[in-house]
Design a protein around this motif. Structure first.
Motif, short mmCIF file in Angstrom:
data_model
loop_
_atom_site.label_atom_id
_atom_site.label_comp_id
_atom_site.label_asym_id
_atom_site.label_seq_id
_atom_site.Cartn_x
_atom_site.Cartn_y
_atom_site.Cartn_z
N UNK A 183 37.26 46.76 43.76
CA UNK A 183 36.62 45.54 44.25
C UNK A 183 36.28 45.75 45.71
N UNK A 184 35.00 45.93 46.00
CA UNK A 184 34.54 46.12 47.37
C UNK A 184 34.16 44.77 47.96
N UNK A 185 34.76 44.44 49.11
CA UNK A 185 34.54 43.15 49.74
C UNK A 185 33.72 43.31 51.02
N UNK A 186 32.87 42.32 51.28
CA UNK A 186 32.07 42.36 52.49
C UNK A 186 31.72 40.95 52.91
N UNK A 187 31.23 40.82 54.15
CA UNK A 187 30.70 39.55 54.61
C UNK A 187 31.62 38.71 55.45
N UNK A 188 32.88 39.07 55.52
CA UNK A 188 33.80 38.27 56.31
C UNK A 188 35.04 39.07 56.63
N UNK A 189 35.74 38.64 57.66
CA UNK A 189 37.03 39.24 57.94
C UNK A 189 38.01 38.86 56.83
N UNK A 190 38.69 39.84 56.30
CA UNK A 190 39.51 39.59 55.12
C UNK A 190 40.95 39.22 55.44
N UNK A 191 41.32 39.21 56.70
CA UNK A 191 42.71 38.95 57.06
C UNK A 191 43.22 37.59 56.58
N UNK A 192 42.32 36.65 56.37
CA UNK A 192 42.76 35.32 55.96
C UNK A 192 42.59 35.09 54.46
N UNK A 193 42.43 36.19 53.72
CA UNK A 193 42.20 36.07 52.29
C UNK A 193 43.24 36.85 51.49
N UNK A 194 43.40 36.38 50.28
CA UNK A 194 44.06 37.17 49.26
C UNK A 194 42.97 37.58 48.27
N UNK A 195 43.02 38.83 47.84
CA UNK A 195 42.04 39.35 46.89
C UNK A 195 42.77 39.60 45.57
N UNK A 196 42.14 39.24 44.50
CA UNK A 196 42.84 39.40 43.23
C UNK A 196 41.93 39.73 42.07
N UNK A 197 42.58 40.00 40.96
CA UNK A 197 41.89 40.29 39.71
C UNK A 197 42.28 39.25 38.67
N UNK A 235 35.82 32.57 46.10
CA UNK A 235 34.68 33.45 45.83
C UNK A 235 34.98 34.32 44.61
N UNK A 236 33.98 34.43 43.75
CA UNK A 236 34.07 35.28 42.57
C UNK A 236 33.08 36.42 42.65
N UNK A 237 33.50 37.56 42.15
CA UNK A 237 32.58 38.66 41.95
C UNK A 237 32.12 38.66 40.50
N UNK A 238 31.19 39.55 40.20
CA UNK A 238 30.76 39.68 38.81
C UNK A 238 31.86 40.37 38.00
N UNK A 239 31.87 40.13 36.73
CA UNK A 239 32.89 40.72 35.88
C UNK A 239 32.57 42.13 35.46
N UNK A 268 37.08 41.51 33.38
CA UNK A 268 37.89 41.42 34.58
C UNK A 268 37.01 41.02 35.76
N UNK A 269 37.50 40.05 36.51
CA UNK A 269 36.76 39.53 37.66
C UNK A 269 37.57 39.75 38.94
N UNK A 270 36.87 40.14 39.98
CA UNK A 270 37.45 40.22 41.29
C UNK A 270 37.23 38.87 41.98
N UNK A 271 38.19 38.41 42.79
CA UNK A 271 38.06 37.11 43.42
C UNK A 271 38.78 37.08 44.75
N UNK A 272 38.39 36.13 45.59
CA UNK A 272 39.01 35.96 46.90
C UNK A 272 39.42 34.51 47.10
N UNK A 273 40.62 34.34 47.61
CA UNK A 273 41.15 33.01 47.92
C UNK A 273 41.48 32.97 49.40
N UNK A 274 40.97 31.96 50.10
CA UNK A 274 41.28 31.81 51.52
C UNK A 274 42.68 31.25 51.66
N UNK A 275 43.58 32.06 52.22
CA UNK A 275 44.99 31.69 52.24
C UNK A 275 45.59 31.70 53.64
N UNK A 276 44.77 31.94 54.65
CA UNK A 276 45.25 32.06 56.03
C UNK A 276 46.30 33.17 56.15
#
Length: 125
Positions: A21-35, A114-118, A93-101
């Protein structure tokens, strides 16, 4: 946040597969990334998530000791290494991001921002 998932395919039971899951567009420090994964007729479920800043992880009981989630800070990419695959792992399977601080978050579809494509994973002989 934009998320690009890849790595799905057909694998035999007992085999392994790695999703990216390649992420872009924002600083990721405040996110959790998941499947997450979904099969027809069922709700989308959280499989595994990782806090980008702390590295804390969550695994659904059904995948513990078989799946491993890791992050590569340099590549802004999260990997899901899947081993000992079973037919019941078959799903989109979907990649996703949750803003969690910075926290791990809920790893629930209700918390996803945010959702990615499956990407299809099929486990079959």
């Amino acid at each position: 946040v934009q998320l690009q998932a890849s790595g799905g395919g057909l694998v035999q039971p007992g085999g392994s597969l790695r999703l990216s899951c390649a992420a872009s567009g924002s600083t990721l420090d405040e996110y959790a990334i998941g499947w997450f994964r979904q099969v027809p007729g069922k709700e989308r479920e959280g499989v595994s998530c990782i806090s980008w800043s702390t590295g804390k992880t969550y695994y659904a009981d059904s995948v513990k000791r078989r799946f491993t989630i890791v992050r590569d800070n340099a590549k802004n990419t999260v990997y899901l290494q899947m081993s000992s695959l079973k037919p019941e792992d078959t799903a989109v399977y979907y990649c996703a991001a949750e803003e969690t601080l910075g926290d791990l978050g809920s790893c629930s579809r209700y918390g996803v921002d945010y959702w990615g494509e499956g990407t299809q994973v099929t486990v079959s002989s």
